[in-house]
Design a protein around this motif. Structure first.
Motif, PDB file in Angstrom:
ATOM      1  N   GLU A  19       0.829  -1.197   0.000  1.00  0.00           N
ATOM      2  CA  GLU A  19       0.000   0.000   0.000  1.00  0.00           C
ATOM      3  C   GLU A  19       0.870   1.256   0.000  1.00  0.00           C
ATOM      4  OE1 GLU A  19      -3.441   2.183  -0.263  1.00  0.00           O
ATOM      5  OE2 GLU A  19      -3.136   0.019  -0.486  1.00  0.00           O
ATOM      6  N   ALA A  20       2.045   1.184   0.621  1.00  0.00           N
ATOM      7  CA  ALA A  20       2.951   2.332   0.625  1.00  0.00           C
ATOM      8  C   ALA A  20       3.378   2.697  -0.795  1.00  0.00           C
ATOM      9  CB  ALA A  20       4.172   2.030   1.485  1.00  0.00           C
ATOM     10  N   THR A  21       3.689   1.691  -1.599  1.00  0.00           N
ATOM     11  CA  THR A  21       4.061   1.960  -2.987  1.00  0.00           C
ATOM     12  C   THR A  21       2.910   2.601  -3.736  1.00  0.00           C
ATOM     13  OG1 THR A  21       5.556   0.046  -2.986  1.00  0.00           O
ATOM     14  CG2 THR A  21       4.900   0.923  -5.125  1.00  0.00           C
ATOM     15  N   VAL A  22       1.716   2.080  -3.551  1.00  0.00           N
ATOM     16  CA  VAL A  22       0.538   2.612  -4.241  1.00  0.00           C
ATOM     17  C   VAL A  22       0.288   4.065  -3.843  1.00  0.00           C
ATOM     18  CG1 VAL A  22      -1.969   2.381  -4.494  1.00  0.00           C
ATOM     19  CG2 VAL A  22      -0.506   0.333  -4.503  1.00  0.00           C
ATOM     20  N   GLU A  23       0.347   4.362  -2.547  1.00  0.00           N
ATOM     21  CA  GLU A  23       0.089   5.730  -2.089  1.00  0.00           C
ATOM     22  C   GLU A  23       1.160   6.695  -2.570  1.00  0.00           C
ATOM     23  OE1 GLU A  23      -2.599   6.923  -0.579  1.00  0.00           O
ATOM     24  OE2 GLU A  23      -3.441   4.915  -0.892  1.00  0.00           O
ATOM     25  N   ALA A  24       2.409   6.249  -2.596  1.00  0.00           N
ATOM     26  CA  ALA A  24       3.490   7.109  -3.078  1.00  0.00           C
ATOM     27  C   ALA A  24       3.312   7.422  -4.560  1.00  0.00           C
ATOM     28  CB  ALA A  24       4.833   6.439  -2.827  1.00  0.00           C
ATOM     29  N   ILE A  25       2.940   6.421  -5.352  1.00  0.00           N
ATOM     30  CA  ILE A  25       2.690   6.657  -6.773  1.00  0.00           C
ATOM     31  C   ILE A  25       1.538   7.631  -6.952  1.00  0.00           C
ATOM     32  CG2 ILE A  25       1.901   5.593  -8.910  1.00  0.00           C
ATOM     33  CD1 ILE A  25       3.411   3.064  -8.095  1.00  0.00           C
ATOM     34  N   ARG A  26       0.488   7.444  -6.192  1.00  0.00           N
ATOM     35  CA  ARG A  26      -0.659   8.349  -6.294  1.00  0.00           C
ATOM     36  C   ARG A  26      -0.267   9.791  -5.993  1.00  0.00           C
ATOM     37  NH1 ARG A  26      -4.925   4.556  -3.071  1.00  0.00           N
ATOM     38  NH2 ARG A  26      -5.705   3.340  -4.848  1.00  0.00           N
ATOM     39  N   PHE A  27       0.607   9.973  -5.004  1.00  0.00           N
ATOM     40  CA  PHE A  27       1.028  11.326  -4.654  1.00  0.00           C
ATOM     41  C   PHE A  27       1.743  11.987  -5.834  1.00  0.00           C
ATOM     42  CE2 PHE A  27       4.193  14.316  -3.041  1.00  0.00           C
ATOM     43  CZ  PHE A  27       3.369  15.190  -2.348  1.00  0.00           C
ATOM     44  N   VAL A  28       2.672  11.248  -6.479  1.00  0.00           N
ATOM     45  CA  VAL A  28       3.380  11.805  -7.630  1.00  0.00           C
ATOM     46  C   VAL A  28       2.398  12.118  -8.758  1.00  0.00           C
ATOM     47  CG1 VAL A  28       5.143  11.356  -9.376  1.00  0.00           C
ATOM     48  CG2 VAL A  28       5.528  10.652  -7.005  1.00  0.00           C
ATOM     49  N   LEU A  29       1.478  11.192  -9.020  1.00  0.00           N
ATOM     50  CA  LEU A  29       0.483  11.430 -10.070  1.00  0.00           C
ATOM     51  C   LEU A  29      -0.393  12.629  -9.747  1.00  0.00           C
ATOM     52  CD1 LEU A  29      -0.636   7.775 -10.932  1.00  0.00           C
ATOM     53  CD2 LEU A  29       0.817   9.291 -12.303  1.00  0.00           C
ATOM     54  N   ASP A  30      -0.747  12.818  -8.486  1.00  0.00           N
ATOM     55  CA  ASP A  30      -1.556  13.978  -8.096  1.00  0.00           C
ATOM     56  C   ASP A  30      -0.813  15.282  -8.353  1.00  0.00           C
ATOM     57  OD1 ASP A  30      -3.756  12.528  -7.354  1.00  0.00           O
ATOM     58  OD2 ASP A  30      -3.384  12.643  -5.189  1.00  0.00           O
ATOM     59  N   LEU A  31       0.485  15.301  -8.060  1.00  0.00           N
ATOM     60  CA  LEU A  31       1.257  16.512  -8.340  1.00  0.00           C
ATOM     61  C   LEU A  31       1.166  16.881  -9.818  1.00  0.00           C
ATOM     62  CD1 LEU A  31       4.552  15.964  -6.273  1.00  0.00           C
ATOM     63  CD2 LEU A  31       2.620  17.444  -5.696  1.00  0.00           C
ATOM     64  N   ARG A  32       1.177  15.862 -10.667  1.00  0.00           N
ATOM     65  CA  ARG A  32       1.130  16.127 -12.110  1.00  0.00           C
ATOM     66  C   ARG A  32      -0.289  16.325 -12.633  1.00  0.00           C
ATOM     67  NH1 ARG A  32       2.794  11.356 -16.084  1.00  0.00           N
ATOM     68  NH2 ARG A  32       0.646  10.764 -15.552  1.00  0.00           N
ATOM     69  N   ASP A  33      -1.196  15.397 -12.308  1.00  0.00           N
ATOM     70  CA  ASP A  33      -2.495  15.346 -12.977  1.00  0.00           C
ATOM     71  C   ASP A  33      -3.600  16.102 -12.239  1.00  0.00           C
ATOM     72  OD1 ASP A  33      -1.176  13.706 -14.783  1.00  0.00           O
ATOM     73  OD2 ASP A  33      -1.810  11.864 -13.783  1.00  0.00           O
ATOM     74  N   ARG A  34      -3.530  16.097 -10.935  1.00  0.00           N
ATOM     75  CA  ARG A  34      -4.586  16.769 -10.148  1.00  0.00           C
ATOM     76  C   ARG A  34      -4.259  18.238  -9.913  1.00  0.00           C
ATOM     77  NH1 ARG A  34      -6.311  14.978  -3.961  1.00  0.00           N
ATOM     78  NH2 ARG A  34      -7.820  16.666  -3.580  1.00  0.00           N
ATOM     79  N   TYR A  35      -3.018  18.504  -9.498  1.00  0.00           N
ATOM     80  CA  TYR A  35      -2.635  19.878  -9.169  1.00  0.00           C
ATOM     81  C   TYR A  35      -1.910  20.583 -10.311  1.00  0.00           C
ATOM     82  CZ  TYR A  35      -3.582  18.085  -4.475  1.00  0.00           C
ATOM     83  OH  TYR A  35      -4.174  17.515  -3.366  1.00  0.00           O
ATOM     84  N   GLY A  36      -1.308  19.838 -11.230  1.00  0.00           N
ATOM     85  CA  GLY A  36      -0.629  20.443 -12.377  1.00  0.00           C
ATOM     86  C   GLY A  36       0.586  21.272 -12.023  1.00  0.00           C
ATOM     87  N   VAL A  37       1.286  20.890 -10.943  1.00  0.00           N
ATOM     88  CA  VAL A  37       2.398  21.722 -10.454  1.00  0.00           C
ATOM     89  C   VAL A  37       3.757  21.204 -10.894  1.00  0.00           C
ATOM     90  CG1 VAL A  37       1.088  22.570  -8.475  1.00  0.00           C
ATOM     91  CG2 VAL A  37       2.432  20.458  -8.252  1.00  0.00           C
ATOM     92  N   ILE A  38       3.787  20.080 -11.624  1.00  0.00           N
ATOM     93  CA  ILE A  38       5.015  19.583 -12.228  1.00  0.00           C
ATOM     94  C   ILE A  38       4.741  19.358 -13.715  1.00  0.00           C
ATOM     95  CG2 ILE A  38       5.791  18.496 -10.090  1.00  0.00           C
ATOM     96  CD1 ILE A  38       4.975  15.786 -11.198  1.00  0.00           C
ATOM     97  N   PRO A  39       5.777  19.356 -14.545  1.00  0.00           N
ATOM     98  CA  PRO A  39       5.554  19.189 -15.985  1.00  0.00           C
ATOM     99  C   PRO A  39       4.894  17.849 -16.310  1.00  0.00           C
ATOM    100  CG  PRO A  39       7.788  19.965 -15.551  1.00  0.00           C
ATOM    101  CD  PRO A  39       7.205  19.587 -14.223  1.00  0.00           C
ATOM    102  N   ALA A  40       4.073  17.849 -17.354  1.00  0.00           N
ATOM    103  CA  ALA A  40       3.405  16.617 -17.769  1.00  0.00           C
ATOM    104  C   ALA A  40       4.411  15.598 -18.293  1.00  0.00           C
ATOM    105  CB  ALA A  40       2.359  16.923 -18.835  1.00  0.00           C
ATOM    106  N   GLU A  41       5.473  16.071 -18.911  1.00  0.00           N
ATOM    107  CA  GLU A  41       6.544  15.208 -19.398  1.00  0.00           C
ATOM    108  C   GLU A  41       7.863  15.768 -18.875  1.00  0.00           C
ATOM    109  OE1 GLU A  41       6.368  12.399 -21.018  1.00  0.00           O
ATOM    110  OE2 GLU A  41       4.189  12.451 -21.293  1.00  0.00           O
ATOM    111  N   SER A  42       8.700  14.904 -18.341  1.00  0.00           N
ATOM    112  CA  SER A  42       9.970  15.383 -17.809  1.00  0.00           C
ATOM    113  C   SER A  42      10.970  14.248 -17.747  1.00  0.00           C
ATOM    114  CB  SER A  42       9.779  15.979 -16.402  1.00  0.00           C
ATOM    115  OG  SER A  42      10.984  16.552 -15.933  1.00  0.00           O
ATOM    116  N   ASP A  43      12.220  14.610 -17.949  1.00  0.00           N
ATOM    117  CA  ASP A  43      13.329  13.719 -17.663  1.00  0.00           C
ATOM    118  C   ASP A  43      14.390  14.552 -16.956  1.00  0.00           C
ATOM    119  OD1 ASP A  43      14.635  15.206 -19.631  1.00  0.00           O
ATOM    120  OD2 ASP A  43      14.487  13.638 -21.153  1.00  0.00           O
TER     121      ASP A  43
END
Length: 458
Positions: free
Chosen positions: A220-244
């Protein structure tokens, strides 16, 4: 099997050699390293100073990308060749020790010389569970850890929790021309790469393996951590949609991102770009109360098992010079690295340098990187499923399960469940095969392209 792989290693090694041999009487010492940017510039200067001081020795450094360095070193050393020294991160140690390509450092430096280093400056490993094992790597720095780097012109103070982080990033993400796309982001980093995901995994209570080296990714820790990163991108839009990595570096250096997550190898470049930057530990995850703890690792030198007795004193002298107090102090001042000699680290900590003080604070909050050979399979097996999640092809739950399954398969394929000498031979043979195939199908085409370009008329 092992004899076959040794033959393959020698054949590949022979294909790389285009002629060698010194035309003078000096002792030639070679070092393969993966230092980049400002760290490589500093390293070249240190080597040049050493060469200028010695009439009987010449040190020849050669840069190799981290994966290429490890794989080619295993192939070369098994074939009785390779550089005298290699420099790299601690997570190479388990693989290199297991393939018997390293010389124990107590045979090179002796116990008295090793005693000058901090515990986290010496990397030991043993196949036997619970055994400390001999020293395989001596570090000139410890850390290699991710921190929160922020542009003080845009963000005067770093957020201390993930809730505060999201609030700050939303304020700092700006669409200046009204086209619906952000022209300035609150945060940028190489979030698509598993290593850069680790701090949020730890912050939600997870880790990559247990004490026996078994992967612990389908949680569950892995799942929640992934969700947090996705939220930064998809929900809040505060990181680039594509990045390396390169995109993230460019955005921060150009002032188009208020903050970045990166390690000590990059910090001096921000100042060189004119950014008024500061660093801080990554924030505490609000939901768990745990710090987003980065992996912490020494980076340092190991000695090729093929170094002979005649050359060993020269290797010892070079090793003590490269890891000595003078070089470590200068590295800390120039590159903001954390020394592994306690007296030098104490002096650095008391110097009043805000970057080094914050780096040491972040180091103390970090978690030591495992050196078990299974970590290579964890990195390689995690990457594909993790990026599938980032691409939206699978859910976080599916991604965590795929990571676990892929890593378990890779470990089973490499580390056959056999006992005794026969089992160990198969295990080592598997590692050698991975290294050889990695070069042959991945790195050799790149090398051939380089050779082709080199042969083209000017």
């Amino acid at each position: 099997m092992r004899r076959l792989l040794l033959g393959l290693a020698c054949a590949i090694l022979a294909s790389l050699v285009t002629g060698c041999g010194a035309e003078d009487d000096r002792v030639h010492l070679t070092i393969w390293h993966q230092k980049t940017g400002a760290e490589r510039v500093f390293f070249d200067e240190v080597i040049a100073r050493y060469n200028a001081q010695r009439e009987d020795v010449v040190v020849e450094p050669l840069y190799r990308e981290t994966e290429e360095l490890r794989n080619l070193f295993v192939i070369a050393a098994v074939g009785g060749q390779g550089p005298d020294l290699i420099f790299g991160p601690a997570d190479n140690v388990g693989v290199l020790a297991l393939t018997e390509t390293l010389m124990p450092l107590d045979e090179v430096l002796g116990d008295e010389a090793l005693a000058q280093f901090s515990d986290d400056g010496i990397v030991r490993w043993s196949e036997a569970a619970g055994a400390e094992g001999p020293p395989w790597l001596v570090a000139d720095q410890v850390g290699n850890h991710l921190v929160y780097v922020y542009n003080r012109e845009l963000l005067p103070e770093p957020p201390e929790t993930t809730d505060a982080l999201v609030d700050a990033l939303q304020r700092l993400t700006v669409d200046t021309n009204g086209d619906g796309r952000a022209d300035q982001y609150g945060l940028t980093w190489n979030y698509r790469e598993p290593f850069f995901f680790i701090p949020f995994l730890t912050g939600f209570g997870g880790w990559v393996m247990d004490d026996e080296g078994n992967p612990t990714l389908d949680t569950e820790a892995t799942v929640e951590a992934i969700r947090f990163v996705l939220d930064l991108r998809d929900r809040y839009g505060v990181i680039p949609a594509e990045s390396d990595y390169d995109v993230a570096e460019t955005l921060f250096k150009e002032g188009r991102a208020a903050s970045i997550i990166n390690g000590p190898w990059a910090w001096s470049g921000y100042g060189d770009s004119g950014i008024d930057y500061a660093i801080a530990p990554l924030p505490v995850v609000t939901e768990t109360g745990l710090p987003a703890a980065p992996m912490v690792a020494p980076k340092g030198y190991s000695v090729n098992v093929n170094v002979d007795e005649e050359k060993l004193p020269y290797v010892r002298d070079l090793l003590l010079y490269l890891t000595g107090p003078e070089v470590q102090r200068e590295m800390a001042e120039t590159l903001k690295t954390i020394p592994t000699i306690p007296s030098v680290r104490e002096a650095v900590a008391a110097s009043g340098d805000p970057v080094l003080e914050a780096s040491i604070e972040a180091l103390e909050a970090g978690r030591m990187m495992p050196v078990e050979p299974q970590l290579r399979q964890i990195w390689d097996g995690t990457r594909g499923p993790y990026q599938l999640v980032m691409n939206g092809a699978v859910t976080p739950e599916e991604g965590a399960a795929l990571m676990q399954a892929e890593v378990e398969k890779r470990i089973a394929d490499t580390f056959l469940e056999s006992e005794g000498d026969a089992g160990r031979s198969f295990l080592v043979a598997g590692l050698l095969l991975v290294a050889a195939l990695s070069f042959w199908f991945g790195l050799r085409p790149l090398w051939r392209r380089r050779q082709h370009r080199a042969l083209q008329p000017a």
